[in-house]
Design a protein around this motif. Structure first.
Motif, mmCIF file in Angstrom:
data_model
loop_
_atom_site.group_PDB
_atom_site.id
_atom_site.type_symbol
_atom_site.label_atom_id
_atom_site.label_comp_id
_atom_site.label_asym_id
_atom_site.label_seq_id
_atom_site.Cartn_x
_atom_site.Cartn_y
_atom_site.Cartn_z
ATOM 1 N N HIS A 131 10.367 8.198 5.043
ATOM 2 C CA HIS A 131 9.816 9.783 4.887
ATOM 3 C C HIS A 131 8.996 10.197 6.429
ATOM 4 O O HIS A 131 9.079 11.473 6.436
ATOM 5 C CB HIS A 131 8.844 9.533 3.709
ATOM 6 N N HIS A 174 6.823 17.216 0.199
ATOM 7 C CA HIS A 174 7.179 15.926 -0.747
ATOM 8 C C HIS A 174 7.090 14.584 -0.001
ATOM 9 O O HIS A 174 6.655 13.699 -0.489
ATOM 10 C CB HIS A 174 8.662 16.283 -1.086
ATOM 11 N N LYS A 205 5.233 13.612 2.329
ATOM 12 C CA LYS A 205 3.802 13.386 2.674
ATOM 13 C C LYS A 205 3.208 12.895 1.636
ATOM 14 O O LYS A 205 2.610 11.876 1.523
ATOM 15 C CB LYS A 205 2.933 14.366 3.323
ATOM 16 N N LYS A 206 3.802 13.577 0.248
ATOM 17 C CA LYS A 206 3.195 13.300 -1.084
ATOM 18 C C LYS A 206 3.671 11.755 -1.401
ATOM 19 O O LYS A 206 3.025 10.759 -1.733
ATOM 20 C CB LYS A 206 3.630 13.995 -2.013
ATOM 21 N N ARG A 207 4.946 11.368 -1.024
ATOM 22 C CA ARG A 207 5.625 10.070 -1.313
ATOM 23 C C ARG A 207 5.108 9.164 -0.433
ATOM 24 O O ARG A 207 4.806 8.017 -0.894
ATOM 25 C CB ARG A 207 7.006 10.266 -1.039
ATOM 26 N N ALA A 266 1.843 9.012 0.689
ATOM 27 C CA ALA A 266 0.685 8.774 0.055
ATOM 28 C C ALA A 266 0.896 7.784 -1.057
ATOM 29 O O ALA A 266 0.084 6.744 -1.295
ATOM 30 C CB ALA A 266 -0.159 9.924 -0.140
ATOM 31 N N GLU A 267 1.801 8.200 -2.085
ATOM 32 C CA GLU A 267 2.105 7.217 -3.341
ATOM 33 C C GLU A 267 2.489 5.821 -2.840
ATOM 34 O O GLU A 267 2.148 5.049 -3.500
ATOM 35 C CB GLU A 267 3.094 7.818 -4.149
ATOM 36 N N LEU A 268 3.409 5.860 -1.832
ATOM 37 C CA LEU A 268 3.802 4.596 -1.384
ATOM 38 C C LEU A 268 2.735 3.199 -0.871
ATOM 39 O O LEU A 268 2.719 2.476 -1.001
ATOM 40 C CB LEU A 268 5.119 4.486 -0.329
ATOM 41 N N LYS A 269 1.767 4.273 -0.004
ATOM 42 C CA LYS A 269 0.749 3.539 0.351
ATOM 43 C C LYS A 269 -0.148 3.053 -0.746
ATOM 44 O O LYS A 269 -0.894 1.690 -0.700
ATOM 45 C CB LYS A 269 -0.178 4.259 1.339
ATOM 46 N N GLU A 270 -0.124 3.509 -1.844
ATOM 47 C CA GLU A 270 -1.238 3.197 -2.960
ATOM 48 C C GLU A 270 -0.399 1.897 -3.632
ATOM 49 O O GLU A 270 -1.201 1.155 -3.894
ATOM 50 C CB GLU A 270 -1.308 4.334 -3.636
ATOM 51 N N SER A 271 1.020 2.142 -3.712
ATOM 52 C CA SER A 271 1.896 1.026 -4.248
ATOM 53 C C SER A 271 1.676 -0.158 -3.384
ATOM 54 O O SER A 271 1.409 -1.229 -4.021
ATOM 55 C CB SER A 271 3.080 1.692 -4.406
ATOM 56 N N ARG A 272 1.568 0.099 -2.099
ATOM 57 C CA ARG A 272 1.610 -1.167 -0.977
ATOM 58 C C ARG A 272 0.290 -1.619 -1.479
ATOM 59 O O ARG A 272 -0.028 -2.837 -1.356
ATOM 60 C CB ARG A 272 1.782 -0.619 0.339
#
Length: 97
Positions: A35, A52, A54-56, A58-64
């Protein structure tokens, strides 16, 4: 390949916390890298693909963060981790605008 929809088993097995970290965090790091490259290749910050991406990220960092906490918990409690990761792929033709 007869189907327009396929399931591919990407990760499957029982792993120690350290091996789980290698598998899961590597996958997330690769997706974040993907991304970031999309963002860098665009000349327009308002491009929907950039928004999109940038949003992904952020989501992936939260998942990490979540995965890291699970791995630490598993390590501290002497647990192993069962990972079952399937990728669902559907072939389609995009609509023309």
């Amino acid at each position: 390949m007869n189907s327009m929809y396929n399931n591919i088993k990407l990760v499957e097995g029982i792993y120690s916390p350290i091996n789980s970290a290698d598998v899961l965090l590597s996958l997330i790091a690769d997706k974040i890298k993907f991304h970031n490259l999309q963002i860098l290749s665009s000349k327009n910050e308002d491009d929907p693909n950039v928004i999109h991406a940038k949003k992904r990220i952020a989501e992936l960092k939260e998942s990490r963060k979540l995965i890291t906490n699970l791995i630490i918990h598993a390590r501290n409690q002497n647990f192993h981790m069962k990972i079952d990761g399937t990728v669902n792929i559907e072939l389609f033709k995009p609509m023309k605008i």
